[in-house]
Scaffold this motif. Structure first.
Motif, PDB file in Angstrom:
ATOM      1  N   HIS A   1      33.140  27.338  43.947  1.00 44.49           N
ATOM      2  CA  HIS A   1      32.563  28.600  44.400  1.00 44.49           C
ATOM      3  C   HIS A   1      33.112  29.023  45.755  1.00 44.49           C
ATOM      4  O   HIS A   1      32.793  30.114  46.247  1.00 44.49           O
ATOM      5  CB  HIS A   1      31.033  28.527  44.445  1.00 44.49           C
ATOM      6  N   PHE A   2      33.942  28.160  46.364  1.00 49.62           N
ATOM      7  CA  PHE A   2      34.653  28.515  47.596  1.00 49.62           C
ATOM      8  C   PHE A   2      36.090  28.936  47.312  1.00 49.62           C
ATOM      9  O   PHE A   2      36.580  29.911  47.877  1.00 49.62           O
ATOM     10  CB  PHE A   2      34.662  27.330  48.573  1.00 49.62           C
ATOM     11  N   TYR A   3      36.765  28.187  46.442  1.00 51.70           N
ATOM     12  CA  TYR A   3      38.197  28.433  46.260  1.00 51.70           C
ATOM     13  C   TYR A   3      38.546  29.368  45.101  1.00 51.70           C
ATOM     14  O   TYR A   3      39.721  29.671  44.875  1.00 51.70           O
ATOM     15  CB  TYR A   3      38.970  27.118  46.114  1.00 51.70           C
ATOM     16  N   PHE A   4      37.542  29.862  44.361  1.00 50.11           N
ATOM     17  CA  PHE A   4      37.856  30.730  43.216  1.00 50.11           C
ATOM     18  C   PHE A   4      38.576  31.998  43.641  1.00 50.11           C
ATOM     19  O   PHE A   4      39.379  32.551  42.877  1.00 50.11           O
ATOM     20  CB  PHE A   4      36.580  31.078  42.440  1.00 50.11           C
ATOM     21  N   TRP A   5      38.302  32.476  44.877  1.00 48.18           N
ATOM     22  CA  TRP A   5      38.955  33.700  45.349  1.00 48.18           C
ATOM     23  C   TRP A   5      40.467  33.571  45.266  1.00 48.18           C
ATOM     24  O   TRP A   5      41.161  34.483  44.797  1.00 48.18           O
ATOM     25  CB  TRP A   5      38.561  33.977  46.817  1.00 48.18           C
ATOM     26  N   ALA A   6      40.985  32.444  45.718  1.00 48.47           N
ATOM     27  CA  ALA A   6      42.432  32.238  45.727  1.00 48.47           C
ATOM     28  C   ALA A   6      42.997  32.139  44.320  1.00 48.47           C
ATOM     29  O   ALA A   6      44.052  32.715  44.022  1.00 48.47           O
ATOM     30  CB  ALA A   6      42.770  30.965  46.521  1.00 48.47           C
ATOM     31  N   LEU A   7      42.286  31.437  43.440  1.00 48.71           N
ATOM     32  CA  LEU A   7      42.761  31.293  42.065  1.00 48.71           C
ATOM     33  C   LEU A   7      42.776  32.634  41.342  1.00 48.71           C
ATOM     34  O   LEU A   7      43.703  32.933  40.583  1.00 48.71           O
ATOM     35  CB  LEU A   7      41.893  30.301  41.295  1.00 48.71           C
ATOM     36  N   TYR A   8      41.753  33.450  41.551  1.00 45.30           N
ATOM     37  CA  TYR A   8      41.676  34.741  40.881  1.00 45.30           C
ATOM     38  C   TYR A   8      42.841  35.647  41.268  1.00 45.30           C
ATOM     39  O   TYR A   8      43.296  36.469  40.471  1.00 45.30           O
ATOM     40  CB  TYR A   8      40.353  35.438  41.202  1.00 45.30           C
ATOM     41  N   MET A   9      43.312  35.510  42.498  1.00 42.78           N
ATOM     42  CA  MET A   9      44.439  36.328  42.939  1.00 42.78           C
ATOM     43  C   MET A   9      45.716  36.039  42.143  1.00 42.78           C
ATOM     44  O   MET A   9      46.593  36.892  42.044  1.00 42.78           O
ATOM     45  CB  MET A   9      44.724  36.073  44.424  1.00 42.78           C
TER      46      MET A   9
END
Length: 357
Positions: free
Chosen positions: A163-171
């Motif tokens: 729930h912290f690193y999903f932002w980077a993966l979604y990009m």
């Protein structure tokens, strides 16, 4: 992955889907309008496509100073997502126009962005729309070991932080889609566990034609005109922006609190609910009263209505949502909706946190 075979929906005497279709059709009959797009949609589609071409041409052939160029790359990424949401999506479902030719043209706008329509049609229209949130079948919730997107998927220690690193993966979605996912499906001849339907000679030619076009237009020509480093920075900015917007909009529709992840019976291979109830339980709406959000995401904030009526253009979703909401109350089904995009994102983050425990 839990499902080893494609599941089936149970047959029921009183079909919820039949009742919904009857009431929604009555609405269109009463209004005397088509369920497809109208001039407002066609105008928006034209603006998005022309905007994409104009920004691309300005960046490559009339390259502005670096800070303006970066801003235009961000806009270009937004336009990639906007064309996907508003033009390609309706076209691929046959809801863009009453004319099949215009639907094919709208659907083919995915080629303008470098993706293959054959793969998208099978992954999205045929698999995701039928078996939403079914682990092992719905490829949209299969991100691999990096993220746990369903209760039945294996949990790894790193998922505690997803729930912290999903932002980077979604990009990374757009880059992954264009440069890996399409090719992986093509050569493996399957999408997840589902075999790919046979491709015709025309399908093969289109696949390679689009990929060669993308390399030429998005890589070779820009590198020649602006240089390798400038191209790389600009392309990454555009791709990361497009990837995040595409990812977050689709994830807010199905992987949030309260949505379900049905599991088929091991013997009969039948899912717990009929088609319509399945779609309602696995899907959520968000920010439906925000006209700007609705305009930008092509009505995909009305995902419940879209999953029940994919062949109806998104411009009609606000109206038919009232019908769907009423039927859900009558059948005692929860109509999952988040008032704002911020609340939907928070629900997605909480869901990811739960899946990581």
């Amino acid at each position: 992955m839990l499902q080893s075979v494609v599941p089936k929906f149970p047959a029921v005497q009183k079909s919820l889907h039949t009742e919904l279709k009857k009431r929604v059709q009555a609405y269109f009959d009463e209004k005397g309008i088509d369920s497809t797009g109208n001039p407002r949609l066609f105008t928006k589609a034209l603006l998005l496509v022309l905007g994409f071409i104009a920004v691309f041409v300005h960046l490559v052939f009339f390259t502005p100073v670096w800070y303006l160029a970066l801003g235009e790359c961000v806009v270009l990424g937004g336009l990639v997502a906007g064309i996907g949401f508003n033009v390609m999506h309706d076209g691929s479902h046959g809801s863009f126009s009453t004319n099949k030719g215009w639907n094919r043209i709208a659907a083919s706008s995915i080629s303008l962005l470098g993706a293959n329509h054959f793969m998208w049609n099978m992954k999205h229209n045929m698999i995701h729309h039928s078996f939403t949130n079914v682990d092992g079948v719905d490829d949209d919730i299969e991100i691999g070991a990096l993220m746990r997107m369903a209760p039945s998927q294996k949990r790894y220690k790193m998922h505690r932080f997803q729930h912290f690193y999903f932002w980077a993966l979604y990009m990374l979605l757009y880059l992954f889609w264009i440069f890996f996912s399409d090719y992986n499906k093509y050569f493996s001849r399957k999408i997840g566990n589902v075999p790919l339907k046979k491709m015709s000679v025309k399908d093969h030619i289109e696949f390679w034609g689009v990929k060669l076009y993308h390399i030429l237009v998005f890589i070779v020509i820009p590198v020649i005109f602006v240089g390798w480093l400038s191209w790389l920075i600009g392309f990454l900015v555009m791709s990361l922006v497009a990837g995040f917007i595409l990812s977050i909009v689709f994830q807010l529709a199905h992987t949030v609190e309260h949505t379900e992840f049905p599991v088929a019976d091991t013997e009969s291979h039948k899912l717990p609910d009929e088609f319509a109830a399945h779609q309602i339980k696995t899907t959520a709406n968000f920010a439906t009263r925000n006209k700007l959000v609705s305009w930008l995401v092509g009505g995909l904030n009305f995902q419940i209505e879209h999953h029940l009526f994919p062949k109806i253009s998104h411009i009609h979703y606000p109206a038919i949502s009232e019908i769907v909401r009423k039927v859900c109350m009558e059948y005692q089904l929860q109509y999952i909706e988040y008032p704002s995009m911020r609340q939907a994102v928070a629900a997605h983050v909480r869901f990811l946190k739960q899946m990581g425990r």
